[in-house]
Scaffold this active site. Structure first.
Site, PDB file in Angstrom:
ATOM      1  N   CYS A   1       0.424   1.886  -5.792  1.00 44.40           N
ATOM      2  CA  CYS A   1      -0.485   2.759  -6.543  1.00 44.40           C
ATOM      3  C   CYS A   1       0.091   4.164  -6.707  1.00 44.40           C
ATOM      4  O   CYS A   1       0.875   4.635  -5.884  1.00 44.40           O
ATOM      5  CB  CYS A   1      -1.825   2.859  -5.822  1.00 44.40           C
ATOM      6  SG  CYS A   1      -2.735   1.311  -5.766  1.00 44.40           S
TER       7      CYS A   1
ATOM      8  N   ARG B   1       0.071   2.549 -11.623  1.00 46.82           N
ATOM      9  CA  ARG B   1       1.032   1.852 -10.790  1.00 46.82           C
ATOM     10  C   ARG B   1       2.416   2.467 -10.941  1.00 46.82           C
ATOM     11  O   ARG B   1       2.832   2.837 -12.046  1.00 46.82           O
ATOM     12  CB  ARG B   1       1.099   0.360 -11.151  1.00 46.82           C
ATOM     13  CG  ARG B   1      -0.232  -0.362 -10.980  1.00 46.82           C
ATOM     14  CD  ARG B   1      -0.696  -0.408  -9.534  1.00 46.82           C
ATOM     15  NE  ARG B   1      -1.966  -1.108  -9.377  1.00 46.82           N
ATOM     16  CZ  ARG B   1      -3.142  -0.505  -9.324  1.00 46.82           C
ATOM     17  NH1 ARG B   1      -3.217   0.821  -9.439  1.00 46.82           N
ATOM     18  NH2 ARG B   1      -4.248  -1.205  -9.164  1.00 46.82           N
TER      19      ARG B   1
ATOM     20  N   HIS C   1       0.834  -1.201   0.000  1.00 48.46           N
ATOM     21  CA  HIS C   1       0.000   0.000   0.000  1.00 48.46           C
ATOM     22  C   HIS C   1       0.873   1.256   0.000  1.00 48.46           C
ATOM     23  O   HIS C   1       1.897   1.307   0.670  1.00 48.46           O
ATOM     24  CB  HIS C   1      -0.893   0.038   1.236  1.00 48.46           C
ATOM     25  CG  HIS C   1      -2.116  -0.811   1.127  1.00 48.46           C
ATOM     26  ND1 HIS C   1      -3.021  -0.697   0.085  1.00 48.46           N
ATOM     27  CD2 HIS C   1      -2.601  -1.799   1.937  1.00 48.46           C
ATOM     28  CE1 HIS C   1      -4.005  -1.569   0.274  1.00 48.46           C
ATOM     29  NE2 HIS C   1      -3.774  -2.253   1.379  1.00 48.46           N
TER      30      HIS C   1
END
Length: 263
Positions: A245, A254, A171
């Protein structure tokens, strides 16, 4: 006249009541939304980051308590383990996560190592430039791995130190956000992977600042973007890939960082 005046006052009072109720409802909804944002952005970060660091300490204690293990080799001269899995079967990833591709996981290796991988974190990723220390687990499932603040290994990619591509997702925002600042990495920065009795040091070589979530080439055994073919590698080797991300607080694209194993 009296009746009409009272009617106007009643209507006026009704309008004021409606406006007051609407204002109260708006404030209440705003407070609820604010609390949800605080929980998602702040509390989940603290919770996941604390749990991830506890997992790192647990791994290090377990490794240090086993006298049968050989000492970790120097980070200047890690060995390359033979590859056991280097093929990736791409598919459309779930939306909203840092993953680029998903695939059917290979069966875990036999013995204690395979058992550890099934149970959870099996390695520790250290990025000195960012001051990052994060556990690594098999898989890229959000609830089981990524939302815990871990880095997740793409199923089917090579293991640490192996020939092929050791590919990880993490993340960038919320849930510990371990990969939030990977955009700051530059060529020459170290990416250190510790396992039980082993240390592998990779060196950042290339960064792809933006590609699509369907760009499966970035985690191929020889990583090369299929969207931007000028980014990537052309020769077999031992690679590491970090994906997350971008831009921040969005899952539209990405960001990819590649490194090669120091020999």
């Amino acid at each position: 006249m009296v009746v009409q005046g009272r009617g106007r006052r009643a209507r006026r009072a009704g309008v004021v009541g409606v406006l007051w109720a609407t204002a109260e409802l708006t404030v209440t909804v705003g407070v609820v939304v604010l609390l949800l944002v605080v929980h998602q952005v702040w509390w989940t970060n603290r919770q996941a980051a604390a749990a991830a660091q506890a997992q790192v300490r647990a791994l290090e204690r377990a490794w240090g308590d086993d006298p049968s293990l050989p000492p970790s080799p120097s980070s200047d001269s890690p060995s390359v383990a033979p590859s056991v899995s280097s093929s990736v079967a791409p598919s459309v990833p779930p939306s909203g996560g840092p993953a680029v591709v998903s695939s059917s996981p290979p069966p875990p290796p036999a013995g204690p190592a395979g058992a550890r991988e099934r149970e959870g974190a099996y390695a520790v990723l250290r990025i000195p430039r960012l001051g990052l220390v994060v556990p690594v687990a098999q898989g890229i499932d959000k609830r089981a791995v990524l939302d815990k603040g871990y880095a997740g290994q793409y199923p089917g990619t090579a293991g640490p130190g192996e020939r092929g591509n050791f590919a990880l997702a993490g993340h960038r925002n919320t849930h510990g956000e371990p990969f939030r600042y990977v955009n700051r990495l530059r060529a020459g920065d170290e990416l250190i992977v510790d396992m039980r009795g082993r240390r592998y040091t990779y060196v950042v070589g290339k960064v792809l600042s933006e590609t699509t979530e369907r760009d499966t080439g970035v985690i191929a055994p020889v990583p090369r973007s299929v969207v931007k073919p000028e980014y990537g590698y052309s020769e077999p080797g031992a690679y590491i890939t970090l994906t997350t991300c971008t831009p921040e607080y969005s899952s539209k694209y990405r960001l990819v960082v590649w490194g090669t194993l120091r020999r």
